[in-house]
Design an enzyme around this catalytic site. Structure first.
Site, short mmCIF file in Angstrom:
data_model
loop_
_atom_site.label_atom_id
_atom_site.label_comp_id
_atom_site.label_asym_id
_atom_site.label_seq_id
_atom_site.Cartn_x
_atom_site.Cartn_y
_atom_site.Cartn_z
N HIS B 155 0.78 -1.24 0.00
CA HIS B 155 0.00 0.00 0.00
C HIS B 155 0.81 1.30 0.00
O HIS B 155 0.27 2.35 0.32
CB HIS B 155 -0.94 0.02 1.23
CG HIS B 155 -2.12 -0.90 1.08
ND1 HIS B 155 -2.01 -2.26 1.11
CD2 HIS B 155 -3.45 -0.64 0.92
CE1 HIS B 155 -3.21 -2.81 0.99
NE2 HIS B 155 -4.10 -1.86 0.86
N GLY B 206 -1.22 -1.98 -5.63
CA GLY B 206 -2.16 -3.05 -5.30
C GLY B 206 -3.53 -2.47 -4.98
O GLY B 206 -4.55 -3.05 -5.32
N HIS B 207 -3.53 -1.34 -4.33
CA HIS B 207 -4.80 -0.64 -4.03
C HIS B 207 -4.78 0.70 -4.75
O HIS B 207 -4.07 1.61 -4.35
CB HIS B 207 -4.94 -0.43 -2.52
CG HIS B 207 -6.33 -0.04 -2.09
ND1 HIS B 207 -7.09 0.89 -2.74
CD2 HIS B 207 -7.09 -0.49 -1.07
CE1 HIS B 207 -8.26 1.02 -2.14
NE2 HIS B 207 -8.29 0.18 -1.12
N HIS B 282 -11.93 -6.81 -5.08
CA HIS B 282 -12.16 -5.89 -3.96
C HIS B 282 -12.92 -4.65 -4.46
O HIS B 282 -12.43 -3.92 -5.32
CB HIS B 282 -10.80 -5.51 -3.40
CG HIS B 282 -10.81 -4.74 -2.14
ND1 HIS B 282 -10.93 -3.36 -2.12
CD2 HIS B 282 -10.72 -5.13 -0.85
CE1 HIS B 282 -10.89 -2.94 -0.86
NE2 HIS B 282 -10.76 -3.99 -0.07
N GLU B 334 -13.73 -8.87 0.36
CA GLU B 334 -14.54 -7.63 0.36
C GLU B 334 -14.90 -7.29 -1.08
O GLU B 334 -14.70 -6.16 -1.54
CB GLU B 334 -13.73 -6.49 1.00
CG GLU B 334 -13.13 -6.87 2.36
CD GLU B 334 -12.33 -5.74 3.01
OE1 GLU B 334 -11.55 -5.08 2.30
OE2 GLU B 334 -12.50 -5.52 4.22
N GLU B 350 -19.36 -2.41 1.71
CA GLU B 350 -18.53 -1.52 2.54
C GLU B 350 -18.92 -0.06 2.28
O GLU B 350 -19.16 0.34 1.14
CB GLU B 350 -17.06 -1.76 2.18
CG GLU B 350 -16.11 -0.99 3.07
CD GLU B 350 -14.64 -1.27 2.75
OE1 GLU B 350 -14.34 -2.33 2.17
OE2 GLU B 350 -13.80 -0.41 3.09
N CYS B 352 -17.03 2.47 2.30
CA CYS B 352 -16.05 3.04 1.35
C CYS B 352 -16.37 2.69 -0.09
O CYS B 352 -16.05 3.46 -1.00
CB CYS B 352 -14.65 2.53 1.65
SG CYS B 352 -13.90 3.27 3.11
N CYS B 430 -10.81 2.67 7.47
CA CYS B 430 -10.88 3.43 6.22
C CYS B 430 -12.19 4.21 6.10
O CYS B 430 -12.22 5.30 5.53
CB CYS B 430 -10.71 2.50 5.03
SG CYS B 430 -11.74 1.03 5.11
N CYS B 431 -13.28 3.63 6.61
CA CYS B 431 -14.59 4.22 6.34
C CYS B 431 -14.85 5.55 7.05
O CYS B 431 -15.34 6.50 6.42
CB CYS B 431 -15.70 3.23 6.66
SG CYS B 431 -15.58 1.68 5.72
#
Lengths: 658, 658
Positions: B155, B206-207, B282, B334, B350, B352, B430-431
């Site tokens: 990340h 990756g994200h 994801h 997720e 989620e 997010c 994260c949210c």
């Protein structure tokens, strides 16, 4: 040793407690099964299943099949072959279960070649036995210093339990003692190591089965230490301080189920068995434990233990069982979850668990002659047990779902335990040999005898011979509700025939020698008492209409849905007959049902056709709309649930919107 | 450096491609939100949410709350405190997201104390920056030698992306350059390390998030290397040989998703983005990637990339989205699962991901002025996004289910990701800051301007001021369908007002200065073109009846069920109003609906009451019977879905049997 004490071959129980029980008594010797429905199943087992599984145990299945290592482990443990241990810690049990099944098959289908193979397998197994009687290839190969140090996880007592069951069966049928003697040596060692006395391990098995196995051993040995050990395992379980907790600490292990809702109840060991109010944890372990509890209770007449069995029966079958007799609602721990939580598509419903439910039901029946136990036994047998095996006897379901969409099994990791097609073998291959031993011993589930009463629990064609008297049972059950019971006796005899009126049956007629007859109805059995003469015939006609079944509304996942049953058979819809997207079907009209015997379909089944409706998807352009989907009339074809997945990959569904 | 090139504060895009797009244009500066519905939400954010989350980042929440370690990591990395790295590898991003949210809040709610706190936080963060520009506390603390070696899992580029977003927002609002300058140094380093040139790493995150972040940076810097890097990340993704596969081999890692159905598509990196036909993996990563793709496509006018965005939009919203705007059908990864697989009780959904869906929708709207994008933006906002936050702003949902039974969340391990109550904080938090940055920047989602057209996407009370012209929007949306738009201008101006007619609206009237008016309807917008004078008023009346909604029958888990919507609001039933066992409810009669504004309920909501029926369980004694359950009439009370779980633990259900 037990030389003088073994009193008969396959005689039924001889204990004290059962004399005071209102149970259905013992399984008589000399039941010979001859049945339209089961002859085919059992011939498949003998012709295909037993040889196929022997190949599996010897790693001779095609290379794409999960290897067993079972026989190799015994050879390695005996020093006859070099190698490491392969498979699960309980791999030995696969041989024992196969041997037990072979023993039962030799009872009804003598086969000198098969018996020779079994004898040789026993020699191979026994060759690995240690001088002190120990026999578990996992520890023999990996180091005996660790034996008996992880009863929770490493299945030594489970393996011993299946060894006992195999030994008793093989000895009872063949009279051969090699495996029995080896087993008695192993049991003696266990008895020296584990028990209430100081210096012994105060433990019990992580996976029960030894309890009921010891009771079967006690049945032929009459040796009180076998009863005492079984009783100890039952009563010590879950006592504080928790043995498994202590063991975990001692071994420095991380407790695998620490974050699970069931924790030590995974093993049914979180509290004493008499305090357990719900069927919890691993479903197969639960059934095996409860069966052992019922055995001990029957033998000892222990009222508290009987009550515990009733409580756990009620929890299992009254609130946590599928209509197919499947149990175990979740893949997490292959376990029960909570009351009325019975999801159809993420179910576990292990074949072994339904087999275990039959074990438990049979033992409850021996405690109390109530047909509700036989009803469950029948429900499991014709649905969730038989579904475990392909019609050709060579492929198996571990998990028995009530709703399958192949794409979901492939794409949804939480459904990957649900296979849309039966498998050739499993790394953990408990189910295939369990099917062999259950179906080959079906004789023992049909009738029991207690004093002057003969109880008929399952209606399967058979001949019962005992003490100069014979009773012939003829039926086309489960396809027809007619059962004929005919006396074949030398001289008149006073007897009560107790005929189970199945829970599914709303109306029946009973005739004796063609004349309408009356009987006394009690707890689901019709008691017919008279002096019977040779050729006397009872005709029981159970009305067997197609019935629209509903689930208790407390079951969230079935609400608003229905299915069809006819007699004990649960029906389902398959894609092969009804196309894809079975969830679009609704408006089942049971009054339009057409019942058809189809001898060429699925080895011969009664199919049902009904009218219904099917929603169309064409009108919809978006995901969410005000539009009501249009429905078109459709003709459905239903097949027995047990026979699903024999015609290639496709959707299947038991419950359908009403 | 960018001194001379930064051309304005919050000006909107300046690229080439968008000139040729039929999109809705740029967000005008000077939108001031003043809205019945959102004022409360945003005041809660400023008064409670922002301070609460600052406490969380500093580990000052009560001891039973998951610690953040976020600010401590920066101090440790800067050598100002001793310690190890705490939390997830992406923990830095929590600060950046909070800072971004703070920046937006300062735009509409200046607060010198908060700004000072933010300035100090920035100083703390920047103090950890390395001489070469590197700034990621995970690697600074654990060893810089490993940096940029695991782009797939660790990340770094995700953290950099959020740093960029925070820096751009904070600079744009406050004019302060500390974070922006540090960010530019880090981006320069990344640009030196990663890219198509020989000797550079041919990787990508990756994200995703850095793609859209770089586009925002480019927006204020105009520096082509920022565009070029974003474009590279988008286009390099999933090219063969797979960078992530090579990285896994190089690192000797076991690939975590090796047995998953999505494998490298978990990262949307199993194939080039233009080859991807389905929303896979994801869900948050997917939304962030697609948003970045749309940004790059708009800027470059790349037709293939636009088409890829449309395809992925259609997959996401046409086949894989819940009625609440939730996305991500499974906890496994997720992630998205497969078409029409939208289980309500094991959903991920989620917060997010729904926020990300709004990002994506907004960008698609800027590509093409089609109301379907705004419809989805609105659906997500009023339902699946707002549901993520407790009404008091202090508790949060990570997962937003559409059906909850608390007992199932506790007892079924496959539902343990579904919390029946919002949580105080999360290990992976994260949210909460994502809600802050989205809701505090809601101004940017309401209207856009392109040439002489002002597009109204979301009907939220606000004042739009630009170039001597002002437009006042007054509405009680979403509780009433009336929207008034009034011109406040010095001299007549030729303009087109493009008013979105929401997808849920079946009938509307439009008046200009009290007279019925006509407009040109195109792609969901009503275009009103004229020369407007001061005080000219448009009254749009959207009929907002209670609507019985159905899901596309392809959605298995919703079939035979309905729910209620009114305007953009999805309704649900809660145990607090309707008792337990909500699954027993059926026979909803929308024609009996009573609509009531309840100012004291749930911070002010419109509730609905309808007549319906409820099955009784009393008649049932067994698990499976022929009996049809009796139903009794019942009065239901429905509340907006976003406000559920604000009145204690209980069942909730969106879809109910029809």
């Amino acid at each position: 040793m037990v030389d003088g004490e073994i009193n008969s071959r396959w005689t039924g129980f001889t204990g004290q407690g059962e004399e005071n029980m209102p149970g259905c008594g013992k399984c008589p010797t000399g039941v010979t099964l001859d049945d339209l429905f089961f002859n085919r199943v059992r011939e498949t087992l003998v012709r295909e299943g037993i040889p196929y599984q022997w190949e599996a145990l010897n790693d001779r299945l095609p290379a794409d099949t999960a290897p067993s290592y079972c026989m190799r482990n015994f050879r390695v443990a005996a020093g006859k072959e070099q190698g490491t241990f392969g498979g699960h810690v309980f791999q030995d049990s696969d041989l024992y279960k196969w041997l037990e099944g072979v023993a039962y098959s030799l009872r009804w289908h003598p086969d000198t070649e098969l018996e020779a193979t079994a004898d040789a397998a026993i020699e191979t197994a026994v060759a690995a036995q240690q001088p002190d009687g120990y026999l578990d290839t996992y520890y023999i190969i990996n180091g005996l210093d660790k034996r008996f140090t992880n009863l929770k996880d490493n299945h030594e007592l489970y393996v011993a339990g299946h060894m006992i069951e195999a030994a008793v069966a093989y000895y009872s049928v063949t009279g051969k003692r090699t495996l029995l003697d080896a087993t008695l040596r192993f049991v003696d060692l266990i008895d020296r190591q584990i028990g209430p006395e100081e210096g012994k391990i105060h433990g019990y098995p992580g996976h029960p089965v030894i309890e009921m196995a010891l009771m079967r051993l006690y049945e032929i040995t009459g040796d009180p230490k076998h009863l005492k050990l079984a009783e100890y395992f039952v009563n010590q379980r879950g006592q504080k301080p928790l043995f498994f907790e202590e063991e975990t600490v001692r071994n420095g292990n991380e407790f695998y189920w620490r974050n699970s809702p069931f924790r030590y109840q995974y093993y049914q060991a979180g509290m004493p068995v008499r305090s357990q109010k719900n069927a919890e944890g691993h479903a197969v372990r639960a059934m095996y434990l409860y069966s052992g509890m019922a055995d001990v209770a029957r033998e000892t007449g222990d009222v508290g233990l009987i009550e515990a069995c009733r409580t756990l029966w009620e929890s299992t079958t009254g609130r946590r069982m599928y209509i197919t007799g499947a149990i175990g609602s979740t893949e997490h721990g292959e376990a029960f979850s909570f009351d009325y939580d019975l999801p159809n598509d993420t179910v576990y419903g292990e074949t072994c668990a339904s087999i275990g439910l039959m074990f438990f039901a049979r033992r409850m029946l021996m405690l109390e002659a109530k047909a509700e136990y036989a009803d469950v036994m029948e429900r499991a047998l014709y649905n969730g047990v038989l579904s475990g095996m392909q019609l050709d006897g060579k492929k198996f379901f571990y998990v028995n779902p009530l709703e399958v969409v192949p794409e979901a099994c492939r794409m949804d990791p939480h459904k990957q335990h649900v296979k849309p097609e039966r498998q050739k073998w499993f790394g953990c291959a408990c189910c295939p040999p369990n099917l062999i031993r259950l179906l080959n011993s079906l004789e023992d589930y049909l009738v029991t005898e207690r004093e002057e009463t003969v109880y008929f629990h399952l209606y399967v064609g058979c001949r019962i011979e005992r003490g100069g008297m014979a009773i012939q049972v003829r039926t086309e059950y489960p396809w027809q509700g007619h059962v004929q019971i005919q006396m074949d006796i030398e001289r008149p005899v006073a007897k009560t025939l107790a005929l189970r009126i199945p829970g599914w049956c709303r109306a029946y007629t009973i005739k004796i020698d063609g004349e309408n007859a009356q009987g006394e109805y009690r707890d689901g059995y019709l008691y017919l008492t008279r002096i019977w003469g040779d050729g006397d015939t009872v005709d029981l006609d159970l009305e067997m209409p197609v019935v629209l079944m509903r689930a208790n509304p407390r079951i969230r996942k079935d609400v608003g849905q229905v299915t069809l049953m006819r007699g004990p058979i649960v029906y389902c819809l398959e894609e092969a007959d009804n196309g894809r997207d079975l969830h679009l079907i609704h408006g089942i009209r049971p009054e339009t049902a057409h019942v058809r015997w189809e001898p060429e379909t699925l080895c011969g089944v009664v199919t049902l056709t009904t009218e219904a409706e099917r929603e169309t998807v064409q009108g919809f352009t978006e995901l969410y709309e005000e539009t009501e989907a249009e429905s078109l009339p459709v003709q459905l074809r239903w097949i027995p649930y047990y026979a699903w997945a024999n015609r290639g990959l496709g959707e299947m569904r038991v419950w359908v919107r009403k």
